[in-house]
Design an enzyme around this catalytic site. Structure first.
Site, PDB file in Angstrom:
ATOM      1  N   LYS A 184      49.548  32.408  42.463  1.00  0.00           N
ATOM      2  CA  LYS A 184      49.530  32.885  43.836  1.00  0.00           C
ATOM      3  C   LYS A 184      50.776  32.397  44.595  1.00  0.00           C
ATOM      4  CE  LYS A 184      45.962  35.341  43.249  1.00  0.00           C
ATOM      5  NZ  LYS A 184      44.599  34.915  43.083  1.00  0.00           N
TER       6      LYS A 184
HETATM    7  C1  LIG Z   1      43.191  35.108  42.595  1.00  0.00           C
HETATM    8  C2  LIG Z   1      42.152  35.836  43.349  1.00  0.00           C
HETATM    9  C3  LIG Z   1      40.897  35.280  43.640  1.00  0.00           C
HETATM   10  C4  LIG Z   1      40.381  34.021  43.009  1.00  0.00           C
HETATM   11  O1  LIG Z   1      41.087  32.906  43.184  1.00  0.00           O
HETATM   12  P1  LIG Z   1      41.075  31.722  42.099  1.00  0.00           P
HETATM   13  O2  LIG Z   1      41.731  30.631  42.851  1.00  0.00           O
HETATM   14  O3  LIG Z   1      41.859  32.179  40.910  1.00  0.00           O
HETATM   15  O4  LIG Z   1      39.656  31.431  41.759  1.00  0.00           O
HETATM   16  C5  LIG Z   1      40.039  35.975  44.460  1.00  0.00           C
HETATM   17  N1  LIG Z   1      40.367  37.186  44.944  1.00  0.00           N
HETATM   18  C6  LIG Z   1      41.533  37.769  44.677  1.00  0.00           C
HETATM   19  C7  LIG Z   1      41.824  39.097  45.265  1.00  0.00           C
HETATM   20  C8  LIG Z   1      42.450  37.130  43.846  1.00  0.00           C
HETATM   21  O5  LIG Z   1      43.611  37.738  43.531  1.00  0.00           O
END
Ligand SMILES: *Cc1c(COP(=O)(O)O)cnc(C)c1O
Length: 375
Positions: A184
């Site tokens: 992210k």
């Molecule tokens: C990455 C993501 C998540 C989950 O986050 P994690 O930290 O990987 O558990 C939730 N929603 C969206 C749209 C994502 O891209």
């Protein structure tokens, strides 16, 4: 398929000496669990989002599960939460795990964000909440969703730097959830964050993340009495972050401006080079006054050759993917709805590489390969 070293990755983060120094500081202090780095990152992020408080968690998926729990919808009563099909698994699973039913709606074919018309068609007397995703970091229409008079959970996993009419995405609805996983925009390794309009939700989130335990021994020892006895408010999974991950997050936070500028630059170069191609639809720009986070660059291949394009790029050492595969098509959720836009995206959409480690040469290679495919 080319070797891993020369492969251009679709997602990625930029890490270096700053992250190492922060981690090293954790080791020097002999403190790697939840502690001062966590608190420091929480306050930096809260300031960035213009809110009083953010609760750091071990993942964004945990944050979604906690957000649904915080709404206090009685489980097992057939309560429904509307969620776009075109999103990450954890959105729908959070609803199931809380004992409710995910009801899938469609997304807009251009923005890939939740379509308020489709939400309107999915509302029933059992609808208890709406979950919206800011896809790629393009602000979703949360103000319009709020007009339905239901609690709105924002999945702002892609949107740490996004703003709608000056306000940070994630703070537009009732509860906002961020992800800081390894790919992210702000990467901690594993991590997430929760913000909420209701201060009571934030207070409960702090207890919930530690297995629903209030006032742990160390913090309350100063108050005297039997500080080792704790009060348990909820049966809840452990969702605590660690200072080791928060350390990486702090260094990432300091580079957020420069990595966002890099993402914006790469995005603009893609737009310039690909907008002309008539067989390809490029993603939309944000509305005037809004801000995008440029988490990912998702194109739609109009001539039915999406799979061929993905293979063409892979043969040239360029890895692409599709985020997301429509959830209503997964048998797990037992859904029988038809959602034409999400189903079409499963056949036509493709995410091209976009991340701060991508070089100008990498980008030229991707653009060159896409244009060559056209010719
Ligand atoms: C990455 C993501 C998540 C989950 O986050 P994690 O930290 O990987 O558990 C939730 N929603 C969206 C749209 C994502 O891209």
């Amino acid at each position: 398929m080319p070797t891993d070293e020369s492969l251009i990755h679709v997602f990625g983060s930029l890490l270096g000496d700053e992250e190492l120094a922060e981690i090293s500081d954790c080791i020097d202090r002999q403190w790697i669990g939840m502690g001062p780095k966590t608190a420091q990152l929480e306050s930096r992020l809260a300031q960035h989002l213009d809110v009083d408080e953010l609760v750091l968690l071990n993942s964004g998926s945990s944050g979604l599960q906690m957000a649904v729990h915080l709404l206090d919808i009685p489980p097992g009563t057939g309560a429904e939460i509307i969620v776009p099909s075109f999103t990450w698994v954890a959105c729908a699973s959070a609803i199931l795990l809380a004992g409710h039913r995910p009801v899938f709606c469609d997304v807009d074919k251009t923005t890939l964000n939740i379509d308020p018309e489709s939400v309107a068609g999915a509302i029933t007397p059992r609808t208890a909440a709406i979950m919206a995703v800011h896809y790629a970091g393009l602000p979703a229409e949360v103000p319009r969703l709020k007009e339905f008079g239901l609690p709105v959970i924002e999945d702002a996993a892609h949107a740490i730097d996004s703003r709608h009419e000056g306000r940070a995405c994630g703070t537009l609805g009732d509860i906002g959830v961020f992800s800081f996983d390894s790919i992210k925009n702000l990467a901690m390794g594993e991590g997430g964050g929760l913000v909420a309009r209701n201060p009571e939700h934030l207070r409960r989130a702090r207890d919930l993340r530690l297995c629903g335990v209030t006032s742990t021994g160390f913090a309350s020892a100063r108050e005297g009495g039997r500080w080792w006895e704790h009060r348990i408010t909820d049966a809840f999974p452990k969702m605590t972050p660690s200072d080791l991950c928060a350390a990486v997050g702090l260094a990432q936070f300091r580079r957020l401006r420069s990595s966002q500028q890099r993402r914006a630059k790469l995005w603009a170069l893609y737009q310039q080079a690909l907008a002309e191609l008539d067989w390809l639809a490029v993603p939309p720009e944000p509305d005037a006054g809004d801000r995008h986070s440029y988490f990912t660059y998702c194109v739609q291949v109009r001539d039915g050759r999406r799979d061929a394009l993905a293979n063409h790029l892979l043969e040239r050492g360029i890895y692409t993917t599709l985020r997301f595969h429509p959830l209503h098509l997964s048998p797990l959720y037992g859904s029988s709805v038809e959602l034409p836009v999400s189903e079409r995206l499963a056949e036509t959409a493709l995410n091209l590489p976009l991340h701060p480690r991508l070089t100008d040469d990498d980008l030229d290679r991707v653009i060159g390969a896409v244009c060559e495919f056209a010719g």
